[in-house]
Design an enzyme around this catalytic site. Structure first.
Site, short mmCIF file in Angstrom:
data_model
loop_
_atom_site.label_atom_id
_atom_site.label_comp_id
_atom_site.label_asym_id
_atom_site.label_seq_id
_atom_site.Cartn_x
_atom_site.Cartn_y
_atom_site.Cartn_z
N ARG A 1 0.84 -1.20 0.00
CA ARG A 1 0.00 0.00 0.00
C ARG A 1 0.87 1.24 0.00
NH1 ARG A 1 -5.23 1.99 2.61
NH2 ARG A 1 -5.26 4.10 1.79
N ARG B 1 -5.80 0.98 -4.64
CA ARG B 1 -4.86 0.52 -3.63
C ARG B 1 -4.77 -1.00 -3.59
NH1 ARG B 1 -9.00 3.34 0.32
NH2 ARG B 1 -9.06 4.53 -1.54
N ASP C 1 -6.78 -1.99 1.67
CA ASP C 1 -7.33 -1.00 2.57
C ASP C 1 -7.95 -1.76 3.74
OD1 ASP C 1 -8.12 1.50 3.55
OD2 ASP C 1 -10.02 1.45 2.46
N ASP D 1 -9.84 -1.05 7.33
CA ASP D 1 -10.47 -0.03 8.15
C ASP D 1 -11.13 -0.65 9.37
OD1 ASP D 1 -9.96 2.15 6.41
OD2 ASP D 1 -11.69 1.62 5.19
#
Length: 167
Positions: free
Chosen positions: A83, A92, A95, A97
């Site tokens: 990344r 990307r 990711d 989160d």
């Protein structure tokens, strides 16, 4: 132990393999136990320019790590998988989160919980529903079923891909 839900997304460099590798890395986090992994969904990219579609999933993790430490470890996994943070909402490799962290509600420059776009993203809500053991209620009192009604599935596609979690 705190129950955390983590969103996974990738649209570069073999997205399916990126998700599989990240699940293995998350399962190896210290003071943590991977409990469940959602189905894999395909979604159109949200962000600037032409981008490949994303593959998305959610994992449920029981952890003793503080939220900030968990975030640092997830960012390390992202970096180790290539990344590069060049463009906000750009394409990307990976990711990760933190969507929810127990009943924590906070907003600071580094971490907002629940994730600030959780209620607006079908590619997060539907896989989140896959890994919830019971009726999930967010810190603001809204339940997941209500959020799903407000956020139609639209063009979100369930794939036949699976992420073997070993849990």
């Amino acid at each position: 132990m705190t129950l955390a839900y983590i969103g996974l997304g990738s649209n570069l460099q073999d997205p399916y393999q990126q998700l599989k590798t990240s699940v293995t890395a998350i399962a190896a986090l210290p003071q943590s136990h991977l409990q469940a992994v959602s189905k894999v969904y395909r979604s159109a990219a949200v962000g600037p320019g032409e981008q490949p579609d994303y593959l998305n999933a959610v994992v449920r993790l029981e952890t003793e790590l503080p939220a900030e430490t968990l975030l640092q470890k997830l960012q390390h996994i992202e970096t180790s998988q290539g990344r590069v943070r060049q463009q906000h909402w750009g394409p990307r490799t990976l990711d990760l989160d933190i969507l929810l962290f127990g009943n924590c509600a906070q907003s600071d420059p580094h971490l907002t919980l629940p994730h600030r776009y959780l209620a607006q993203r079908n590619f997060v809500l539907y896989p989140l529903a896959d890994v919830c053991e019971q009726k999930l209620v967010l810190p603001d009192g809204v339940d997941l079923a209500t959020l799903l009604k407000r956020c139609p599935r639209g063009d979100l596609q369930l794939t036949e891909l699976t992420l073997d979690s070993g849990c």
